[in-house]
Design an enzyme around this catalytic site. Structure first.
Site, PDB file in Angstrom:
ATOM      1  N   CYS A  73     -35.711 -71.184  33.510  1.00  0.00           N
ATOM      2  CA  CYS A  73     -36.556 -70.102  32.689  1.00  0.00           C
ATOM      3  C   CYS A  73     -36.543 -68.731  33.291  1.00  0.00           C
ATOM      4  CB  CYS A  73     -37.934 -70.780  32.567  1.00  0.00           C
ATOM      5  SG  CYS A  73     -38.711 -70.855  34.194  1.00  0.00           S
ATOM      6  N   CYS A 141     -36.591 -77.918  50.208  1.00  0.00           N
ATOM      7  CA  CYS A 141     -35.251 -77.928  50.150  1.00  0.00           C
ATOM      8  C   CYS A 141     -34.809 -78.092  48.672  1.00  0.00           C
ATOM      9  CB  CYS A 141     -35.093 -79.732  50.666  1.00  0.00           C
ATOM     10  SG  CYS A 141     -33.366 -80.338  50.817  1.00  0.00           S
TER      11      CYS A 141
HETATM   12 ZN    ZN Z   1     -38.330 -72.650  35.494  1.00  0.00          ZN
END
Ligand code: ZN
Length: 152
Positions: A73, A141
């Site tokens: 996104c 991580c």
């Molecule tokens: Zn996203």
């Protein structure tokens, strides 16, 4: 009396299971593929809680100044100043930008780990641990395939 207690614990166990279901369904509903060009592997990590093989990410060598964004996104997630070499084989960060992620406890593989998802699109990015070397004490991580680096 003992029997009753056991029965109560059983009922308690059941109700917590039932309680977990709507939460899981809700989380699934907020996950959304926005980038239609995601590869099969990226989709597996981001929407099926997969993990990329360690030491495969090009971003491990990335040392330029800039920001790391969600590959799905575009949400801004990490600043390059938070990146460090953890030696684990996955891009690692000492802190995320405020509000970048939502976390959830992941009980898979017999471990209790904190999994994090992009706050904007719900895509899974990785796990956060409390063994970071810097002041925050955190180690994010992150799967490299979930990130897009934009140099400043
Ligand atoms: Zn996203």
């Amino acid at each position: 009396m003992k029997l009753q207690k056991r029965k109560f614990i059983k009922i308690l166990g059941f109700s917590s299971l039932i309680l977990l279901f709507p939460i899981k369904a809700l989380l699934a509903a907020t996950k959304k593929i926005i980038n239609l060009n995601l590869s099969k592997e990226q989709k597996n990590i981001m929407f099926n809680d997969g993990t990329e093989r360690p030491f495969t990410s090009d971003l491990l060598k990335e040392k330029r100044k800039g920001f790391y964004h969600c590959a799905n996104c575009g949400n801004k997630l990490f600043a390059s100043t938070a990146k460090y070499d953890s030696g684990t084989g996955w891009p690692s960060f000492s802190e995320a930008l405020p509000g970048a992620f939502k976390t959830k406890i992941d009980y898979s593989f017999g471990m209790e780990r904190v999994e994090y998802h992009c706050a904007k699109c719900g895509a899974h990015h990785g796990h956060v641990f409390n063994d970071g070397p810097r002041e925050s004490g955190k180690r994010f991580c992150n799967n490299g395939l979930c990130l897009i680096f934009k140099p400043e």
